[in-house]
Design a protein around this motif. Structure first.
Motif, PDB file in Angstrom:
ATOM      1  N   CYS A  24     -17.491  38.292 -20.185  1.00  0.00           N
ATOM      2  CA  CYS A  24     -16.311  37.443 -19.996  1.00  0.00           C
ATOM      3  C   CYS A  24     -15.575  37.339 -21.329  1.00  0.00           C
ATOM      4  CB  CYS A  24     -16.728  36.057 -19.514  1.00  0.00           C
ATOM      5  SG  CYS A  24     -15.339  34.910 -19.393  1.00  0.00           S
ATOM      6  N   PHE A  26     -12.826  35.437 -21.747  1.00  0.00           N
ATOM      7  CA  PHE A  26     -11.858  34.331 -21.708  1.00  0.00           C
ATOM      8  C   PHE A  26     -11.923  33.463 -22.953  1.00  0.00           C
ATOM      9  CE2 PHE A  26     -10.097  30.230 -20.590  1.00  0.00           C
ATOM     10  CZ  PHE A  26      -8.869  30.629 -20.105  1.00  0.00           C
ATOM     11  N   CYS A  27     -13.138  33.261 -23.484  1.00  0.00           N
ATOM     12  CA  CYS A  27     -13.202  32.469 -24.720  1.00  0.00           C
ATOM     13  C   CYS A  27     -14.148  33.133 -25.711  1.00  0.00           C
ATOM     14  CB  CYS A  27     -13.611  31.013 -24.440  1.00  0.00           C
ATOM     15  SG  CYS A  27     -15.383  30.715 -24.323  1.00  0.00           S
ATOM     16  N   CYS A  29     -17.006  32.567 -26.736  1.00  0.00           N
ATOM     17  CA  CYS A  29     -18.443  32.665 -26.439  1.00  0.00           C
ATOM     18  C   CYS A  29     -18.801  34.073 -25.956  1.00  0.00           C
ATOM     19  CB  CYS A  29     -18.851  31.669 -25.357  1.00  0.00           C
ATOM     20  SG  CYS A  29     -19.054  29.993 -25.953  1.00  0.00           S
ATOM     21  N   VAL A  30     -17.816  34.765 -25.341  1.00  0.00           N
ATOM     22  CA  VAL A  30     -17.974  36.142 -24.867  1.00  0.00           C
ATOM     23  C   VAL A  30     -19.330  36.318 -24.149  1.00  0.00           C
ATOM     24  CG1 VAL A  30     -17.784  38.578 -25.512  1.00  0.00           C
ATOM     25  CG2 VAL A  30     -16.543  36.889 -26.815  1.00  0.00           C
ATOM     26  N   CYS A  31     -19.549  35.514 -23.120  1.00  0.00           N
ATOM     27  CA  CYS A  31     -20.819  35.580 -22.373  1.00  0.00           C
ATOM     28  C   CYS A  31     -20.964  36.965 -21.753  1.00  0.00           C
ATOM     29  CB  CYS A  31     -20.835  34.525 -21.285  1.00  0.00           C
ATOM     30  SG  CYS A  31     -20.690  32.850 -21.930  1.00  0.00           S
ATOM     31  N   ALA A  49     -20.820  32.570 -14.595  1.00  0.00           N
ATOM     32  CA  ALA A  49     -19.605  32.207 -15.355  1.00  0.00           C
ATOM     33  C   ALA A  49     -19.333  30.709 -15.210  1.00  0.00           C
ATOM     34  CB  ALA A  49     -18.411  33.008 -14.853  1.00  0.00           C
ATOM     35  N   CYS A  50     -18.747  30.106 -16.225  1.00  0.00           N
ATOM     36  CA  CYS A  50     -18.366  28.688 -16.160  1.00  0.00           C
ATOM     37  C   CYS A  50     -17.059  28.588 -15.365  1.00  0.00           C
ATOM     38  CB  CYS A  50     -18.178  28.136 -17.572  1.00  0.00           C
ATOM     39  SG  CYS A  50     -16.715  28.806 -18.394  1.00  0.00           S
ATOM     40  N   LEU A  52     -14.066  28.118 -16.377  1.00  0.00           N
ATOM     41  CA  LEU A  52     -12.981  28.911 -16.967  1.00  0.00           C
ATOM     42  C   LEU A  52     -13.206  30.400 -16.717  1.00  0.00           C
ATOM     43  CD1 LEU A  52     -12.514  27.124 -20.430  1.00  0.00           C
ATOM     44  CD2 LEU A  52     -11.240  26.765 -18.307  1.00  0.00           C
ATOM     45  N   GLY A  53     -14.467  30.834 -16.852  1.00  0.00           N
ATOM     46  CA  GLY A  53     -14.801  32.240 -16.630  1.00  0.00           C
ATOM     47  C   GLY A  53     -14.562  32.640 -15.180  1.00  0.00           C
ATOM     48  N   HIS A 167     -15.150  25.691 -24.516  1.00  0.00           N
ATOM     49  CA  HIS A 167     -16.188  26.731 -24.438  1.00  0.00           C
ATOM     50  C   HIS A 167     -17.324  26.181 -23.565  1.00  0.00           C
ATOM     51  CE1 HIS A 167     -14.068  27.376 -28.271  1.00  0.00           C
ATOM     52  NE2 HIS A 167     -14.436  28.639 -28.226  1.00  0.00           N
ATOM     53  N   PRO A 168     -17.121  26.125 -22.258  1.00  0.00           N
ATOM     54  CA  PRO A 168     -18.043  25.340 -21.417  1.00  0.00           C
ATOM     55  C   PRO A 168     -19.513  25.775 -21.458  1.00  0.00           C
ATOM     56  CG  PRO A 168     -16.021  25.800 -20.241  1.00  0.00           C
ATOM     57  CD  PRO A 168     -15.954  26.594 -21.508  1.00  0.00           C
ATOM     58  N   ARG A 169     -19.828  27.004 -21.820  1.00  0.00           N
ATOM     59  CA  ARG A 169     -21.245  27.401 -21.859  1.00  0.00           C
ATOM     60  C   ARG A 169     -21.841  27.316 -23.274  1.00  0.00           C
ATOM     61  NH1 ARG A 169     -22.673  32.810 -19.188  1.00  0.00           N
ATOM     62  NH2 ARG A 169     -24.673  31.859 -18.738  1.00  0.00           N
TER      63      ARG A 169
HETATM   64  S1  SF4 Z   1     -18.068  30.036 -21.846  1.00  0.00           S
HETATM   65 FE1  SF4 Z   1     -17.096  30.437 -19.872  1.00  0.00          FE
HETATM   66  S2  SF4 Z   1     -15.019  31.151 -20.420  1.00  0.00           S
HETATM   67 FE2  SF4 Z   1     -16.278  31.285 -22.262  1.00  0.00          FE
HETATM   68  S3  SF4 Z   1     -17.004  33.415 -22.264  1.00  0.00           S
HETATM   69 FE3  SF4 Z   1     -18.609  32.127 -21.278  1.00  0.00          FE
HETATM   70  S4  SF4 Z   1     -18.150  32.273 -19.088  1.00  0.00           S
HETATM   71 FE4  SF4 Z   1     -16.305  32.968 -20.184  1.00  0.00          FE
END
Ligand code: SF4
Length: 447
Positions: A24, A26-27, A29-31, A49-50, A52-53, A167-169
């Motif tokens: 991901c 989106f932020c 954290c790049v999960c 994914a959170c 946002l993801g 950064h929800p995760r």
């Molecule tokens: S925290 Fe959420 S938005 Fe950020 S990279 Fe992880 S899954 Fe994506």
């Protein structure tokens, strides 16, 4: 760049395609543990994914605009590449900006183009963690990976940062909840301290929440630096300057000295308030000071998916992370002089290439007014106020969903992208590579 799908190796399940361990972007954290379920070129599930993801993946659709528009009219990609190269090479003060939502491979080509045309390159870092980029040059960075934070961090501090919303995760995957090699009980083995000027959603996760006076971060950090060195302070003055009792700072300093592995994550609440790079310098210097007592590190919480990659790529190509001018044939760094919002607001730039960014929506009025008067090349996945103002607008594929490549997580760890399905649009790497070739042709460069 190789075909995205060939890199993805998706597992087929009936007419569904499963892409395991997708990344991901989106932020920051790049999960990279997201399992995507794809049906008919549409992502219908993004496991792990959170919120946002999930929105990033599930709301993704291929933009129906042509891959190239010239002055709003459909054109071939070849025509677009030619005109973009013509505009960039004809300019006296060309600027290239954006880059934080592009893979490193594309960022590298963008820097090359700027080098050929003696232009100025800048990234969105200049409007978020630019002050930290300046502070890193002055103070240095005592740092580590997020893996080390998960395995070792027993005192986790957040300063001017609200990861619960941005950064929800962050808490669950890296900083607070994980059971680590040296923290077998996870959250119970950690103390969380949040320092901010307001009680954000993240404050609920804190063991200790310290609300400081707005715009007094510098004074608060220097209070801690003084306490770290055992310098006597006037309690009344500390309260007046920081809005917080001296005893609270003394208790925090005792915890900082006593922990085994302390971490300070900091955000734009620190870097974009009064003091800016002086605040970041104070925080980095405090972190350095703490290493006289214990292991302590600091990390900026970065926003865009590959803004850290942009810093790294521009730095390893030019020596500086953002705001770099090549007009004299060698790189010069001067935030305020070579940063894009400033070159535009002063009316200096005479041609711009904007990559995955929307300055027409968020720059100052003078900057936007000047941008509207100069030749503009844009690369974006979607229509924006900036693409609408473009002389040449390329619609590009979405990195991480349609194209592969490499991005840097906020801790400077490179992560590969595992895309889900192809796009009819070219990648930004393809577009930039074609423009670079035509720039070189026009300049008679054969290398
Ligand atoms: S925290 Fe959420 S938005 Fe950020 S990279 Fe992880 S899954 Fe994506």
């Amino acid at each position: 760049m190789a075909s995205a799908l060939s890199e993805a190796s998706p597992a087929a399940a009936g007419d569904l395609k499963i892409v395991q361990d997708a990344t991901c972007t989106f932020c920051g954290c790049v999960c990279d543990d997201i399992d995507l379920t794809v049906k008919d070129n549409h992502i219908i599930e993004a496991k792990r994914a959170c919120v946002l993801g999930k929105a990033w993946f599930l709301n993704h659709h291929i933009d129906e605009r042509p891959s190239c528009l010239i002055k709003g009219q459909p054109a071939s990609l070849e025509e677009g590449y030619e005109l973009a190269a013509e505009l960039l090479t004809a300019a006296k003060y060309p600027i290239v900006y954006g880059l934080s939502d592009s893979p490193c491979e594309a960022q590298r080509v963008a820097v090359s183009i700027v080098d050929w045309i003696s232009g100025t390159i800048d990234t969105t870092t200049s409007v978020c963690h630019g002050p930290s980029g300046m502070a890193f040059q002055g103070v240095g960075e005592v740092t580590c990976t997020l893996g080390e934070v998960a395995n070792r961090g027993d005192l986790i501090m957040f300063w001017g940062s609200n990861p619960a919303e941005s950064h929800p995760r962050h808490f669950t995957k890296y900083s607070l909840m994980p059971k680590g090699m040296f923290l077998p009980n996870g959250r119970k083995d950690r103390t969380c301290v949040i320092v901010d000027v307001r009680r954000t959603k993240s404050a609920k996760a804190a063991d200790i929440f310290i609300q400081i006076k707005p715009r007094q971060d510098f004074e608060a950090l220097w209070t801690l630096r003084a306490l770290a060195k055992g310098i006597e302070l006037d309690a009344q003055d500390v309260l007046k300057q920081t809005g917080v009792e001296m005893a609270v700072w003394q208790d925090l300093m005792a915890r900082m000295k006593a922990c085994k592995f302390g971490v300070i994550f900091f955000g734009m609440g620190l870097t974009m308030t009064r003091g800016k790079h002086c605040n970041s310098e104070a925080l980095l210097a405090l972190t350095r000071d703490m290493n006289a007592y214990t292991r302590f590190v600091a990390k900026p919480n970065r926003g865009h998916g590959n803004v850290t990659g942009a810093d790294n790529v521009v730095a390893w190509r030019t020596g500086y992370a953002f705001g770099v001018n090549h007009a004299r044939g060698y790189p010069r760094f001067n935030p305020g002089e070579y940063t894009t919002s400033d070159t535009l607001a002063r009316g200096e730039a005479d041609c711009a290439m904007m990559i995955a960014c929307d300055p027409m929506a968020n720059f100052s009025q003078p900057a936007r007014e000047h941008l509207a008067t100069i030749p503009l090349v844009t690369l974006d996945t979607k229509e924006t106020p900036t693409t609408r103002a473009a002389t040449v607008a390329f619609t590009v594929a979405t990195y991480g969903i349609n194209t592969g490549g490499t991005v840097y997580r906020m801790d400077d760890v490179p992560i590969p992208l595992r895309p889900a399905f192809d796009s009819p649009h070219p990648s930004d790497f393809d577009v930039l590579t074609n423009i670079e070739q035509r720039v070189k042709d026009r300049l008679g460069i054969t290398a």
